[in-house]
Design an enzyme around this catalytic site. Structure first.
Site, short mmCIF file in Angstrom:
data_model
loop_
_atom_site.label_atom_id
_atom_site.label_comp_id
_atom_site.label_asym_id
_atom_site.label_seq_id
_atom_site.Cartn_x
_atom_site.Cartn_y
_atom_site.Cartn_z
N ARG A 1 -8.06 19.17 3.01
CA ARG A 1 -8.61 19.38 1.91
C ARG A 1 -9.88 19.97 2.36
O ARG A 1 -10.48 19.90 3.19
CB ARG A 1 -9.03 17.95 1.24
CG ARG A 1 -7.74 17.20 0.87
CD ARG A 1 -8.07 15.99 0.03
NE ARG A 1 -6.91 15.04 -0.09
CZ ARG A 1 -7.01 13.83 -0.06
NH1 ARG A 1 -8.24 13.15 0.26
NH2 ARG A 1 -6.00 12.99 -0.15
N HIS B 1 -11.35 5.68 -1.89
CA HIS B 1 -11.42 4.91 -0.51
C HIS B 1 -12.36 3.44 -0.73
O HIS B 1 -13.00 3.15 0.24
CB HIS B 1 -12.08 5.61 0.46
CG HIS B 1 -11.27 6.66 1.08
ND1 HIS B 1 -11.88 7.90 1.51
CD2 HIS B 1 -9.75 7.01 1.28
CE1 HIS B 1 -10.71 8.95 1.70
NE2 HIS B 1 -9.66 8.29 1.73
N ARG C 1 -2.20 -1.86 -3.76
CA ARG C 1 -3.51 -1.13 -3.65
C ARG C 1 -3.00 -0.01 -4.95
O ARG C 1 -1.92 0.77 -4.64
CB ARG C 1 -3.50 -0.23 -2.54
CG ARG C 1 -4.68 0.70 -2.51
CD ARG C 1 -4.67 1.68 -1.11
NE ARG C 1 -5.48 2.78 -1.15
CZ ARG C 1 -5.38 3.99 -0.88
NH1 ARG C 1 -4.16 4.16 -0.32
NH2 ARG C 1 -6.12 4.99 -0.99
N GLU D 1 -7.90 -2.42 4.87
CA GLU D 1 -7.63 -2.47 3.44
C GLU D 1 -6.70 -3.67 3.19
O GLU D 1 -6.85 -4.06 1.84
CB GLU D 1 -7.12 -0.97 3.01
CG GLU D 1 -8.14 0.02 3.48
CD GLU D 1 -7.64 1.28 3.10
OE1 GLU D 1 -8.03 2.07 2.09
OE2 GLU D 1 -6.69 1.85 3.91
N ASN E 1 0.79 -1.22 -0.09
CA ASN E 1 -0.03 -0.01 -0.08
C ASN E 1 0.88 1.37 -0.05
O ASN E 1 1.59 1.68 1.08
CB ASN E 1 -0.80 0.06 1.36
CG ASN E 1 -2.11 1.04 1.14
OD1 ASN E 1 -1.77 2.08 0.30
ND2 ASN E 1 -3.07 1.07 2.14
#
Length: 405
Positions: free
Chosen positions: A245, A184, A96, A389, A7
Site C-alpha cells: 500500500r 489495527h 475479529r 490479537e 481471525n
C-alpha cells in the site's frame, strides 16, 4: 470455559482455542489448539492445525472457503488434534471484525442486526468485513446457539477527538461517514497494555506510540490509556508506506490520473493497495527480507524503498508527538516491528535528537520475545513486543461472559 477465537482475513483464516478459569485472566495464556488456512490466488488452500503434541497439514487444490473453515474446525473435536468433545463444548466465539464504523465502540454480541451492519460497512472495508462474515456464518451453521462476539479493530479509536477524526472537507461528507476510523486497534490495545506491564508503570500515566509494522502498517498515539491519534484513516490505505500500500500521497495524483483517463477506479484501487509501497518502489518484493537481500546484492531501487520506508516511519512518529506532549516509550510490533532489528535501529537514529538511544546488543536479541532494547540512559524506552490479537479477543470474550453472569 472454552473460548474459540476467529481471525478471518481476505486470504487467510486463523483460529485459536483458549481454556480459561473463572478467575480474571491477567497473564498470557497459551492456546490449547491453533488452526490456520491460507488461500492463494488460484483458490488452492493449505490447512494446518496444532496442539502442544500434534499437528496436521493438508493441501487442497480447489476449495470452498466456508467448507474449508468447517473442516478445519472439525479438527478441534476429531483426529490427532482433538482437544474438545464436540462443538457444544465451546462456550463462546470471539470474532475479529475490521470495521465497526462509529457505532460499535465495544465488543458486541452478534445477532442478525449486527451482521447486517457489518455487511453494510463492507463498503468501507471490502477486503475484510465480508471475510469476517464468512467466519461468523461458519460457526452459525454448526452451532447456532453458541454466542458470538464481534471485537472491532476500529473500537480502539473511539476516543479520537472531533479535531482528530474530521477531514477538512465539506461537512456533508462527515454525515456520509467519511472520517478517520483507524485500524489495527486490537493489536495496538494489547501492545500498549503489555508496554505498561514491561515498564512496571500505570498505563494511565504513560505517553506511548505503538508502531504496528507488518504488510500493513499503522501508528497509534496513546495518552493516559486512550488513543488520541492514528495514521490510518478512512481506509487502511492511509498513513505509512507499507508492503504493497502506498500510504499517504497527494490526492491530486489520483485526480490527475482519472482526469487523463489513464486508469479506471478499479485499476487505481488495485495499484494503490496491491502494487505500491515497498513492492512498487523496489520492484522486488513487499517482504523486507527480500528487500534486504536485494540491497546486499547492490539493488539501488531496493535501497531506495527501504530508505523511504524508514523516513516516512520516523516522520509520522514525529507528527504524533505534539498531541502527546512527549513520549515515554515507542513500541515496535507486527512481523517487521518485532523481528527487524535494522528498522528499529534506523528509526532510533533518526529520533536521536529526542534523546532516543538504542542498545545494539539488546536490539539484536531474538529472545525474550517482549523486551526493552533501549540503553539505560535513553530518554525514551524502545519496546519490541509480540502482538497477541487472538488473546486480546479471548479476554474480551471472558469479560463478556463474566459481566453477563
Amino acid at each position: 470455559m472454552n473460548i474459540l477465537v476467529l481471525n478471518a482475513g481476505s486470504s487467510s483464516f486463523k483460529s485459536s482455542l483458549y481454556r480459561l478459569t473463572e478467575a480474571e485472566p491477567k497473564d498470557l495464556v497459551v492456546p490449547l489448539w491453533t488452526g490456520a488456512i491460507s488461500w492463494n490466488s488460484t483458490g488452492a488452500a493449505t490447512l494446518t492445525a496444532k496442539t502442544a503434541d500434534e499437528s496436521i497439514e493438508e493441501e487442497r487444490s480447489q476449495t470452498d472457503r466456508q467448507q474449508d473453515i468447517h473442516d478445519l474446525l472439525n479438527w478441534l473435536w476429531s483426529g490427532k488434534t482433538q482437544v474438545v468433545e464436540n462443538i457444544h463444548a465451546i462456550d463462546i466465539v470471539g470474532n475479529r471484525v475490521v470495521h465497526g464504523g462509529d457505532k460499535y465502540r465495544q465488543p458486541t454480541l452478534i445477532d442478525d442486526a449486527v451482521k447486517a451492519e457489518i455487511d453494510r460497512l463492507s463498503i468501507y472495508a471490502p477486503l475484510h468485513n465480508p471475510a469476517n462474515l464468512i467466519g461468523i456464518a461458519a460457526i452459525s451453521a454448526i452451532a447456532k446457539d453458541t454466542p458470538q462476539i464481534a471485537v472491532f479493530d476500529t473500537a480502539f479509536f473511539r476516543d479520537l477527538s472531533e479535531v482528530a477524526y474530521t477531514y477538512p472537507v465539506p461537512d456533508e461528507w462527515l454525515e456520509r461517514g467519511i472520517r478517520k476510523y483507524g485500524f489495527h486497534g486490537i493489536s495496538h490495545q494489547y501492545c500498549t497494555q503489555r508496554a505498561a506491564e514491561l515498564l512496571g508503570r500505570d498505563l494511565g500515566e504513560l505517553r506511548l506510540i505503538s508502531c504496528h509494522l507488518g504488510n500493513g502498517c499503522s501508528l497509534a498515539a496513546v495518552k493516559s490509556g486512550r488513543c488520541i491519534d492514528t495514521t490510518m484513516g478512512f481506509t487502511p490505505l492511509d498513513g505509512l508506506m507499507m508492503g504493497t500500500r502506498c500510504g499517504s500521497i497527494d490526492p491530486g495524483i489520483i485526480l490527475h490520473l482519472l482526469r487523463e483517463r489513464e486508469y479506471t477506479v478499479v485499476e487505481l484501487d488495485r495499484i494503490l493497495n496491491f502494487e505500491s509501497g515497498l513492492l512498487g518502489v523496489s520492484g522486488v518484493s513487499n517482504d523486507l527480507r527480500e528487500i534486504d537481500r536485494a540491497i546486499a546484492s547492490g539493488n539501488d531501487r531496493a535501497k531506495l524503498a527501504l530508505d523511504m520506508y524508514i523516513d516516512r516511519l520516523a516522520s509520522k512518529i514525529g507528527s504524533l508527538l505534539p498531541a502527546l506532549g512527549g513520549m515515554d516509550a515507542l513500541i515496535f510490533t507486527g512481523g517487521v516491528g518485532e523481528h527487524h532489528a535494522g528498522i528499529r535501529a534506523a528509526v532510533a537514529s533518526k529520533l536521536a535528537f529526542l534523546g532516543v538511544e538504542i542498545d545494539p546488543d539488546l536490539n539484536k536479541l531474538s529472545i525474550p520475545p517482549d523486551r526493552d532494547v533501549a540503553t539505560a540512559k535513553s530518554a525514551v524506552r524502545l519496546l519490541a513486543i509480540h502482538t497477541q490479537e487472538e488473546w486480546e479477543i479471548a479476554r474480551a470474550c471472558w469479560a463478556y461472559l463474566h459481566d453477563r453472569h
